[in-house]
Design a protein around this motif. Structure first.
Motif, short mmCIF file in Angstrom:
data_model
loop_
_atom_site.label_atom_id
_atom_site.label_comp_id
_atom_site.label_asym_id
_atom_site.label_seq_id
_atom_site.Cartn_x
_atom_site.Cartn_y
_atom_site.Cartn_z
N GLU A 114 0.85 -1.19 0.00
CA GLU A 114 0.00 0.00 0.00
C GLU A 114 0.88 1.24 0.00
OE1 GLU A 114 -3.06 2.27 3.06
OE2 GLU A 114 -3.07 0.07 3.01
N VAL A 115 0.53 2.23 -0.84
CA VAL A 115 1.30 3.47 -0.90
C VAL A 115 0.37 4.66 -0.75
CG1 VAL A 115 3.09 2.45 -2.36
CG2 VAL A 115 1.15 3.64 -3.43
N SER A 116 0.95 5.83 -0.56
CA SER A 116 0.19 7.07 -0.38
C SER A 116 -0.44 7.50 -1.70
CB SER A 116 1.11 8.18 0.12
OG SER A 116 1.73 7.81 1.33
N GLY A 117 -1.57 8.19 -1.59
CA GLY A 117 -2.22 8.75 -2.76
C GLY A 117 -3.38 7.93 -3.26
N ASN A 118 -4.01 8.43 -4.33
CA ASN A 118 -5.11 7.72 -4.95
C ASN A 118 -4.66 7.14 -6.30
OD1 ASN A 118 -5.36 9.80 -6.99
ND2 ASN A 118 -6.62 11.00 -5.58
N HIS A 119 -5.60 6.65 -7.06
CA HIS A 119 -5.29 5.97 -8.32
C HIS A 119 -4.39 6.79 -9.23
CE1 HIS A 119 -6.10 3.01 -11.46
NE2 HIS A 119 -6.38 3.99 -12.30
N GLN A 120 -4.53 8.10 -9.22
CA GLN A 120 -3.72 8.97 -10.06
C GLN A 120 -2.51 9.54 -9.32
OE1 GLN A 120 -3.91 9.48 -13.22
NE2 GLN A 120 -2.58 11.26 -13.54
N THR A 121 -2.73 10.10 -8.14
CA THR A 121 -1.66 10.82 -7.46
C THR A 121 -0.62 9.89 -6.83
OG1 THR A 121 -2.97 11.01 -5.42
CG2 THR A 121 -3.14 12.80 -7.02
N MET A 122 -0.90 8.59 -6.73
CA MET A 122 0.10 7.64 -6.23
C MET A 122 1.36 7.62 -7.09
SD MET A 122 -1.67 4.02 -7.44
CE MET A 122 -0.30 2.93 -7.06
N LEU A 123 1.25 8.07 -8.34
CA LEU A 123 2.37 8.04 -9.26
C LEU A 123 3.31 9.24 -9.10
CD1 LEU A 123 0.48 6.94 -12.50
CD2 LEU A 123 1.82 5.51 -10.96
N TYR A 124 3.02 10.09 -8.12
CA TYR A 124 3.79 11.32 -7.94
C TYR A 124 4.11 11.55 -6.47
CZ TYR A 124 2.04 12.09 -12.66
OH TYR A 124 1.73 11.92 -13.98
N GLY A 125 5.12 12.38 -6.22
CA GLY A 125 5.43 12.78 -4.86
C GLY A 125 5.74 11.62 -3.93
N LYS A 126 5.13 11.65 -2.73
CA LYS A 126 5.38 10.64 -1.72
C LYS A 126 5.06 9.24 -2.22
CE LYS A 126 4.32 9.40 3.08
NZ LYS A 126 3.49 9.73 4.28
N GLY A 127 3.91 9.10 -2.90
CA GLY A 127 3.52 7.80 -3.43
C GLY A 127 4.55 7.26 -4.40
N ALA A 128 5.09 8.12 -5.26
CA ALA A 128 6.09 7.69 -6.24
C ALA A 128 7.34 7.16 -5.55
CB ALA A 128 6.44 8.85 -7.17
N HIS A 129 7.79 7.86 -4.53
CA HIS A 129 8.98 7.39 -3.79
C HIS A 129 8.71 6.04 -3.12
CE1 HIS A 129 11.79 10.80 -4.17
NE2 HIS A 129 10.70 11.54 -4.24
N GLU A 130 7.50 5.86 -2.60
CA GLU A 130 7.15 4.58 -1.98
C GLU A 130 7.08 3.46 -3.02
OE1 GLU A 130 4.52 6.64 1.63
OE2 GLU A 130 3.51 5.68 -0.06
N ILE A 131 6.56 3.77 -4.22
CA ILE A 131 6.50 2.78 -5.29
C ILE A 131 7.90 2.36 -5.71
CG2 ILE A 131 5.90 2.43 -7.72
CD1 ILE A 131 3.41 4.16 -7.22
N VAL A 132 8.78 3.33 -5.90
CA VAL A 132 10.15 3.02 -6.33
C VAL A 132 10.85 2.16 -5.27
CG1 VAL A 132 12.42 4.01 -6.82
CG2 VAL A 132 10.37 5.02 -7.84
N ALA A 133 10.67 2.49 -4.00
CA ALA A 133 11.28 1.68 -2.94
C ALA A 133 10.76 0.25 -2.96
CB ALA A 133 11.00 2.32 -1.57
N ALA A 134 9.45 0.09 -3.18
CA ALA A 134 8.85 -1.24 -3.24
C ALA A 134 9.37 -2.03 -4.43
CB ALA A 134 7.32 -1.13 -3.30
N LEU A 135 9.52 -1.37 -5.58
CA LEU A 135 10.02 -2.06 -6.77
C LEU A 135 11.49 -2.45 -6.60
CD1 LEU A 135 8.33 0.00 -9.65
CD2 LEU A 135 7.65 -2.23 -8.72
N LYS A 136 12.26 -1.62 -5.96
CA LYS A 136 13.66 -1.99 -5.70
C LYS A 136 13.72 -3.23 -4.80
CE LYS A 136 15.84 2.58 -6.17
NZ LYS A 136 16.52 3.68 -5.44
N ASP A 137 12.91 -3.26 -3.76
CA ASP A 137 12.89 -4.42 -2.86
C ASP A 137 12.46 -5.68 -3.61
OD1 ASP A 137 13.68 -2.91 -0.69
OD2 ASP A 137 11.66 -2.67 0.12
N PHE A 138 11.55 -5.54 -4.54
CA PHE A 138 10.99 -6.68 -5.26
C PHE A 138 11.89 -7.17 -6.38
CE2 PHE A 138 7.91 -8.14 -8.65
CZ PHE A 138 7.59 -9.36 -8.05
N LEU A 139 12.57 -6.27 -7.04
CA LEU A 139 13.30 -6.63 -8.25
C LEU A 139 14.81 -6.78 -8.09
CD1 LEU A 139 11.43 -4.30 -10.80
CD2 LEU A 139 11.17 -6.79 -10.54
N LEU A 140 15.39 -6.08 -7.11
CA LEU A 140 16.85 -6.09 -6.99
C LEU A 140 17.35 -7.07 -5.94
CD1 LEU A 140 17.59 -2.24 -7.24
CD2 LEU A 140 17.69 -3.98 -9.05
#
Length: 277
Positions: A251-277
Motif C-alpha cells: 500500500e502506498v500514499s495517494g489515490n489511483h492517479q496521485t500515487m504516481l507522484y510525490g510521496k507515493g512515487a517514492h514509496e512505489i520506487v522503494a517497493a520495486l527496488k525491494d521486489f526486483l533487486l
C-alpha cells in the motif's frame, strides 16, 4: 531520456527509454494516458536504478492511431513485437490501471516473455462504480480547448487531483496535440477508448489471474479518487493478491492517479527496488 519508435504488429509504436544500470522494466500506462505517466516514478529514482522503457499504447500519445484494433490481443501483440524489436527475450513487465490489466493478459498468453509482474492499482474487480468514477478523466476526450493553459486548468480541477507535482506537466503536455490556431486537442480518440474498454470487459480476468504463476507485486493507492471512494479499494486488491500463486501486496500514499507522484512515487520506487533487486 530518448524518444524512439518501433514497427510492430502493423503500426509504429512510440516509447520513451530512460537509461539505467539495473534490469529492464517495460511499463504500460492507463486507459487514456501516455508514456509520460511514469515521469513521477522516474523523478523518484526509478531510473537509473532500472533501465526503463515506457510505451505509448496504440491510439495514445505519439504511437499510431489505427481506426480499429484495440482489443487486449491487439495491445499484447504490440508489446511482444516491441520486445522482439528491442532484442528482449524476457523482461519485468508491468503497468498502471489498464496497463496492469494488459500485464495480466500478457502473463496468461505469453508467459515465457515475462520474468516478474509489476501491477499498479488494478485487480480482478475494481470499485463497482468505476465507470462513473472515470467520468472526469473521460470528459476531456473529444474536446478542443482554447489553449494548453485551459487544458491544464481543467486537469487541475479534477476531483482526484489533491496535489500538483512538476512531473505532472510533462504527462499532460504529451496528452494533447497543438492545433494551428493555438487550441489543443487530446490525442486519444473517444471511440478508440470505448473499443479498448469494451474489449477489456469481455476478457475472463478471473481465469487469467488465478492461472498466473509469475512472481508479482500489486501496489495499491487506496486514497479517495472520486465519489468519496478509492478506484481500487484495498479489500479488492487483497482479494486479487489472494487469488494469485505468488503475489505480494504493498500500500502506498495517494489515490489511483496521485500515487504516481510525490510521496507515493517514492514509496512505489522503494517497493520495486525491494521486489526486483
Amino acid at each position: 531520456m530518448q524518444s524512439n519508435f518501433v514497427s510492430t504488429n502493423g503500426i509504429q509504436l512510440h516509447y520513451l527509454h530512460f537509461q539505467g544500470n539495473g534490469p529492464t522494466i517495460i511499463l504500460m500506462h492507463g486507459l487514456t494516458a501516455n508514456a509520460h505517466a511514469f515521469d513521477g516514478l522516474i523523478e523518484a529514482g526509478l531510473a537509473p536504478a532500472f533501465n526503463v522503457v515506457s510505451v505509448d499504447l496504440r491510439g495514445r500519445g505519439l504511437s499510431d492511431h489505427p481506426a480499429s484494433g484495440y482489443t487486449m490481443a491487439d495491445h499484447a501483440k504490440d508489446i511482444i513485437g516491441l520486445l522482439d524489436q528491442l532484442g528482449i527475450d524476457k523482461a519485468d513487465i508491468g503497468g498502471h490501471s489498464f496497463g496492469a490489466l494488459l500485464t495480466f493478459y500478457l502473463a496468461a498468453h505469453y508467459p515465457d516473455r515475462i520474468h516478474k509482474m509489476l501491477l499498479l492499482d488494478a485487480a480482478a474487480q475494481m470499485h463497482p462504480n468505476t465507470k462513473e468514477m472515470l467520468g472526469p478523466t473521460l470528459s476531456r476526450l473529444g474536446q478542443t480547448f482554447p489553449s494548453f493553459e485551459a487544458y491544464i486548468a481543467k486537469a487541475k480541477a479534477a476531483p482526484y487531483i489533491d496535489q500538483w507535482q512538476d512531473a505532472m506537466n510533462s504527462y499532460y503536455r504529451a496528452d494533447v496535440k497543438d492545433n494551428a490556431d493555438g487550441t489543443v486537442t487530446p490525442r486519444s480518440n473517444p471511440m478508440h477508448i470505448i473499443e479498448a474498454v469494451t474489449g477489456a470487459l469481455g476478457e475472463p480476468w478471473l481465469d487469467f489471474i488465478s492461472g498466473v504463476d509469475k512472481p508479482a507485486i500489486l501496489i495499491n493507492g487506496p486514497g479517495v479518487y472520486t465519489m468519496d471512494a478509492a478506484l481500487l479499494p484495498k479489500e479488492n486488491a487483497l482479494a486479487t493478491v489472494a487469488m494469485m500463486r505468488n503475489c505480494q501486496y504493498v500500500e502506498v500514499s495517494g489515490n489511483h492517479q496521485t500515487m504516481l507522484y510525490g510521496k507515493g512515487a517514492h514509496e512505489i520506487v522503494a517497493a520495486l527496488k525491494d521486489f526486483l533487486l
